[in-house]
Design a protein around this motif. Structure first.
Motif, mmCIF file in Angstrom:
data_model
loop_
_atom_site.group_PDB
_atom_site.id
_atom_site.type_symbol
_atom_site.label_atom_id
_atom_site.label_comp_id
_atom_site.label_asym_id
_atom_site.label_seq_id
_atom_site.Cartn_x
_atom_site.Cartn_y
_atom_site.Cartn_z
ATOM 1 N N LEU A 80 1.042 -1.237 -0.092
ATOM 2 C CA LEU A 80 -0.059 0.007 -0.041
ATOM 3 C C LEU A 80 0.841 1.403 -0.022
ATOM 4 O O LEU A 80 1.911 1.247 0.432
ATOM 5 N N ASN A 81 0.471 2.486 -0.569
ATOM 6 C CA ASN A 81 1.082 3.557 -0.560
ATOM 7 C C ASN A 81 0.747 4.479 0.904
ATOM 8 O O ASN A 81 -0.390 3.738 1.375
ATOM 9 N N ALA A 82 1.305 5.416 1.114
ATOM 10 C CA ALA A 82 1.232 6.227 2.254
ATOM 11 C C ALA A 82 -0.219 6.485 2.548
ATOM 12 O O ALA A 82 -0.711 6.149 3.802
ATOM 13 N N ARG A 83 -0.826 7.026 1.564
ATOM 14 C CA ARG A 83 -2.407 7.539 1.850
ATOM 15 C C ARG A 83 -3.036 6.454 2.023
ATOM 16 O O ARG A 83 -3.945 6.646 2.904
ATOM 17 N N GLN A 84 -2.874 5.334 1.004
ATOM 18 C CA GLN A 84 -3.682 4.043 1.519
ATOM 19 C C GLN A 84 -3.715 3.705 2.797
ATOM 20 O O GLN A 84 -4.535 3.062 3.460
ATOM 21 N N MET A 85 -2.460 3.314 3.288
ATOM 22 C CA MET A 85 -2.220 3.108 4.796
ATOM 23 C C MET A 85 -2.837 4.013 5.919
ATOM 24 O O MET A 85 -3.481 3.504 6.727
ATOM 25 N N VAL A 86 -2.867 5.139 5.535
ATOM 26 C CA VAL A 86 -3.356 6.206 6.512
ATOM 27 C C VAL A 86 -5.019 6.067 6.533
ATOM 28 O O VAL A 86 -5.908 6.229 7.423
ATOM 29 N N ASP A 87 -5.478 5.653 5.280
ATOM 30 C CA ASP A 87 -6.880 5.483 4.970
ATOM 31 C C ASP A 87 -7.677 4.475 5.606
ATOM 32 O O ASP A 87 -8.740 4.145 6.116
ATOM 33 N N LEU A 88 -6.612 3.274 5.645
ATOM 34 C CA LEU A 88 -7.171 1.782 6.220
ATOM 35 C C LEU A 88 -7.597 1.948 7.687
ATOM 36 O O LEU A 88 -9.022 1.468 7.754
ATOM 37 N N PRO A 89 -7.316 2.486 8.707
ATOM 38 C CA PRO A 89 -7.836 2.475 10.106
ATOM 39 C C PRO A 89 -9.257 3.223 9.997
ATOM 40 O O PRO A 89 -10.201 2.975 10.542
ATOM 41 N N MET A 90 -9.281 4.146 9.039
ATOM 42 C CA MET A 90 -10.488 5.100 8.757
ATOM 43 C C MET A 90 -11.821 4.296 8.103
ATOM 44 O O MET A 90 -12.810 4.270 8.387
ATOM 45 N N THR A 91 -11.202 3.545 7.288
ATOM 46 C CA THR A 91 -12.030 2.654 6.592
ATOM 47 C C THR A 91 -12.914 1.607 7.632
ATOM 48 O O THR A 91 -14.046 1.563 7.663
ATOM 49 N N ALA A 92 -11.897 1.277 8.346
ATOM 50 C CA ALA A 92 -12.625 0.366 9.516
ATOM 51 C C ALA A 92 -13.491 0.742 10.464
ATOM 52 O O ALA A 92 -14.467 0.084 10.922
ATOM 53 N N SER A 93 -13.271 2.229 10.636
ATOM 54 C CA SER A 93 -14.141 3.078 11.490
ATOM 55 C C SER A 93 -15.451 3.543 10.751
ATOM 56 O O SER A 93 -16.240 4.056 11.432
ATOM 57 N N GLY A 94 -15.396 3.179 9.471
ATOM 58 C CA GLY A 94 -16.490 3.680 8.822
ATOM 59 C C GLY A 94 -16.608 5.181 8.323
ATOM 60 O O GLY A 94 -17.624 5.970 8.265
#
Ligand code: ADP
Ligand code: MG
Length: 290
Positions: A106-120
């Motif tokens: 994953l790139n940096a933006r996708q990695m920061v995105d991931l925990p937020m996706t999990a939180s909806g």
């Protein structure tokens, strides 16, 4: 336990690991209080229990006994569901090994995105937040890069951004500068201080680097699974108007009145099992049992 609004309160915290027939007491009655908005450095020799403390505060490991509270969460009696929520919303954790914080494909933006996706969190908000965070950590121009395309210092900044994605109250970082050279670790540490000051996140950072711990107002030393001493630093103004930092070391006393006498003091006076205590008008003396 007092309810004076401290964000983190550990009291007589114990963690015993059972490895085969051997019992390891990683924490042996540790006390720690961290106020909201503080930045505290935790120092101590290898094996003193620093990582154990951080993984308990991160909700990854559970204490054997004692008390531990972060915000409104009691870490000893949390349900599995609450633990998931706690880890997602209340704390951000940067692990000791840089690589274990990142996902290679994953790139940096996708990695920061991931925990937020999990939180909806919505796509638009995720996009904005990840951009802001990477910018705040000085890696905004590397948003499209994967870990292998980043330097060690940049990887660590991205890891911090990932840990902050869900706006946690507490950021826990376990030796975030351990694998970095001096100049880079000073930069990463400065980034942590910025995050503490600008985002108001309470920061607990484990480090073995004295140069780094010298930059925070409070350093807590752990020895043999206990808090042994604290160093408080404040900026004082001299008569000529110049400022300098005063560092004062304190021994830590637990609620039962126990304090740890440093080894060099004990050796200097040959203090052993029994000592004589005497109460003076404004201090207490400790004498060898001669
Ligand atoms: P530090 O981070 O200060 O180096 P740790 O918290 O990692 O210290 O470890 C404290 C003690 O607990 C050490 O003696 C270590 O070997 C032991 N320990 C840590 N994790 C485990 C585990 N999962 N199983 C058994 N012993 C452990
Ligand atoms: Mg460790």
């Amino acid at each position: 336990m007092s309810a004076d609004g401290a964000l983190i309160e550990c009291e007589s915290l114990v963690r015993i690991y059972q490895s085969g027939p051997v019992e390891v007491q990683a924490l042996q009655g540790l006390d720690l209080v961290v106020e909201r908005g503080e930045m505290v450095a935790v120092v101590g020799a290898s094996g003193s229990g620093k990582s154990t403390l951080l993984s308990i505060l991160a909700g990854i490991d559970a204490p054997t006994a004692g008390r531990a509270r972060v915000d409104r969460w009691n870490l000893l009696s949390m349900s599995r569901r609450d633990r998931v929520r706690y880890r997602r919303q209340t704390v951000g954790f940067v692990r000791q090994q840089t690589a274990s914080n990142l996902i290679p494909y994953l790139n940096a933006r996708q990695m920061v995105d991931l925990p937020m996706t999990a939180s909806g969190v919505s796509t638009a908000e995720r996009r904005q937040r990840s951009g802001e965070l990477l910018e705040a950590l000085g890696v905004g121009s590397f948003a499209d890069r994967r870990p292998a395309q980043l330097s060690g210092g940049q990887q660590m900044r991205v890891a911090i951004a990932v840990a902050l994605a869900n706006r946690p109250h507490v950021l826990l970082a376990d030796e975030p500068t351990g694998e970095l050279d001096t100049a880079t670790s000073a930069e990463v540490f400065a980034a942590l201080r910025d995050v503490n000051r600008d985002l108001g996140v309470t920061v607990v950072v484990v480090t073995h680097d004295p140069a780094v711990s010298g930059q925070v107002e409070r350093t807590v030393a752990i020895r043999d699974g206990r808090t042994s001493s604290e160093v408080l630093r404040r900026t004082a103004t001299a008569e000529d108007g110049g400022t300098h930092v005063i560092a004062e070391e304190y021994a830590v006393m637990d609620r039962a009145g126990r304090i740890q006498v440093p080894r060099d003091y004990r050796e200097a006076l040959a203090l052993t099992r029994r000592v004589r205590l005497a109460l003076e008008p404004d201090h207490i003396t400790i004498r060898p049992d001669a």
